[in-house]
Design a protein around this motif. Structure first.
Motif, short mmCIF file in Angstrom:
data_model
loop_
_atom_site.label_atom_id
_atom_site.label_comp_id
_atom_site.label_asym_id
_atom_site.label_seq_id
_atom_site.Cartn_x
_atom_site.Cartn_y
_atom_site.Cartn_z
N ALA A 97 37.71 7.34 -31.94
CA ALA A 97 36.98 8.46 -32.56
C ALA A 97 37.92 9.61 -32.94
CB ALA A 97 35.90 8.96 -31.60
N LEU A 98 38.97 9.85 -32.14
CA LEU A 98 39.92 10.94 -32.41
C LEU A 98 40.90 10.57 -33.52
CD1 LEU A 98 40.78 12.03 -28.75
CD2 LEU A 98 39.26 13.19 -30.35
N SER A 99 41.09 9.28 -33.75
CA SER A 99 42.07 8.78 -34.71
C SER A 99 41.74 9.24 -36.13
CB SER A 99 42.07 7.25 -34.65
OG SER A 99 42.86 6.71 -35.67
N GLY A 100 42.78 9.74 -36.84
CA GLY A 100 42.63 10.09 -38.24
C GLY A 100 41.84 11.35 -38.51
N THR A 101 41.64 12.17 -37.50
CA THR A 101 40.86 13.39 -37.68
C THR A 101 41.43 14.49 -36.79
OG1 THR A 101 38.61 14.29 -37.76
CG2 THR A 101 39.12 12.79 -35.94
N HIS A 102 40.75 15.61 -36.75
CA HIS A 102 41.19 16.68 -35.84
C HIS A 102 40.08 16.98 -34.84
CE1 HIS A 102 38.92 19.19 -38.72
NE2 HIS A 102 38.71 19.96 -37.67
N HIS A 103 40.48 17.52 -33.72
CA HIS A 103 39.54 17.92 -32.67
C HIS A 103 40.05 19.20 -32.04
CE1 HIS A 103 42.61 15.56 -30.57
NE2 HIS A 103 42.35 16.31 -29.51
N GLU A 104 39.25 19.78 -31.17
CA GLU A 104 39.65 21.01 -30.49
C GLU A 104 39.75 20.78 -28.99
OE1 GLU A 104 38.24 24.58 -33.40
OE2 GLU A 104 36.79 23.92 -31.91
N VAL A 105 40.78 21.35 -28.41
CA VAL A 105 40.95 21.34 -26.96
C VAL A 105 40.72 22.76 -26.47
CG1 VAL A 105 42.52 20.89 -25.05
CG2 VAL A 105 42.58 19.42 -27.08
N ILE A 106 39.79 22.90 -25.54
CA ILE A 106 39.43 24.23 -25.03
C ILE A 106 39.67 24.23 -23.52
CG2 ILE A 106 37.61 25.97 -24.80
CD1 ILE A 106 36.19 24.48 -27.16
N THR A 107 40.48 25.17 -23.06
CA THR A 107 40.70 25.33 -21.63
C THR A 107 40.11 26.66 -21.20
OG1 THR A 107 42.72 24.01 -21.66
CG2 THR A 107 42.40 25.44 -19.76
N GLY A 108 39.20 26.60 -20.24
CA GLY A 108 38.65 27.80 -19.62
C GLY A 108 39.43 28.08 -18.35
N VAL A 109 39.70 29.35 -18.09
CA VAL A 109 40.45 29.76 -16.90
C VAL A 109 39.70 30.87 -16.19
CG1 VAL A 109 42.64 30.69 -16.04
CG2 VAL A 109 42.64 29.19 -18.03
N CYS A 110 39.69 30.81 -14.87
CA CYS A 110 39.10 31.87 -14.05
C CYS A 110 40.16 32.37 -13.07
CB CYS A 110 37.87 31.35 -13.30
SG CYS A 110 37.08 32.62 -12.28
N ILE A 111 40.34 33.68 -13.03
CA ILE A 111 41.22 34.33 -12.06
C ILE A 111 40.31 35.11 -11.12
CG2 ILE A 111 43.14 35.92 -11.69
CD1 ILE A 111 43.89 35.45 -14.68
N LEU A 112 40.27 34.68 -9.86
CA LEU A 112 39.32 35.26 -8.90
C LEU A 112 40.06 35.94 -7.75
CD1 LEU A 112 36.21 35.35 -8.12
CD2 LEU A 112 36.72 33.34 -6.71
N THR A 113 39.63 37.14 -7.41
CA THR A 113 40.08 37.81 -6.19
C THR A 113 38.83 38.18 -5.41
OG1 THR A 113 40.01 40.09 -7.03
CG2 THR A 113 42.03 38.83 -7.46
#
Length: 193
Positions: A97-113
């Motif tokens: 499905a990813l072949s021959g096209t573009h996709h998006e990679v999304i990384t969510g980050v949480c910094i907790l104190t």
């Protein structure tokens, strides 16, 4: 690099450990088992942030003076979220499905104190060439696509032979947007130069 407080990384990912080490930061790894379910109505960016925040919540009562970092990376093909494949067949279907096209990679980050919570995300657009079935099968047979969202690692063989270009942070695709993370940790005065 001087730190005002100890850093905890809540991830078993060897790639995230390597990226954090590459920033020159000392940290301790602490991992708890957390279910990665999310509400269906969330938009893609919200899913990544929700999962990172959800992972962090498991540590709320444990924190004293430490700074906890959690992250979650998702691969999106249009509105479809590609999780980690469960077997060879799922990995093949994802890579086809990813072949021959573009996709998006999304990384969510949480910094907790103990007293604050900072959540952010980064998005990278990835363009794959048309992959042959033989290339996909070779990758699945010789590498480990099963612990990776979207069934591939950009730093591995398939990334080297298959990715034509990216728009955005390479390290975000590996699993941690380190430039943004560094900036947030500096702004929060965790990193002191």
């Amino acid at each position: 690099m001087n730190l005002s407080r100890p850093i905890l990384l809540a991830s078993n990912s060897p790639r995230r450990k390597e990226l954090l080490t590459g920033l020159g930061l000392q940290f301790e790894v602490r991992v708890k088992e957390v279910h990665e379910d999310f509400p269906e109505h969330l938009k893609r960016e919200q899913v990544a942030e929700y999962l990172a925040s959800h992972k962090a919540e498991a540590y709320t009562s444990d924190l004293q003076d430490e700074v906890l970092i959690t992250a979650d990376t998702i691969v999106c093909l249009g509105d479809r979220i590609l999780n980690k494949p469960g077997n060879d067949s799922e990995a093949f279907d994802m890579l086809r499905a990813l072949s021959g096209t573009h996709h998006e990679v999304i990384t969510g980050v949480c910094i907790l104190t103990k007293n604050s919570k900072t959540i952010f995300h980064d998005v990278t657009k990835v363009y794959f060439k048309e992959l042959s079935n033989e290339e996909i099968l070779y990758y699945i047979e010789h590498f480990q696509p099963f612990d990776k969202a979207g069934a591939y690692g950009i730093q591995e063989w398939i990334g080297k032979i298959g990715i034509e270009k990216i728009e955005g942070s390479y390290f975000n695709v590996v699993g941690l947007p380190v430039q943004k993370l560094y900036t947030y940790l500096k702004d929060l005065k965790v990193i002191v130069l």
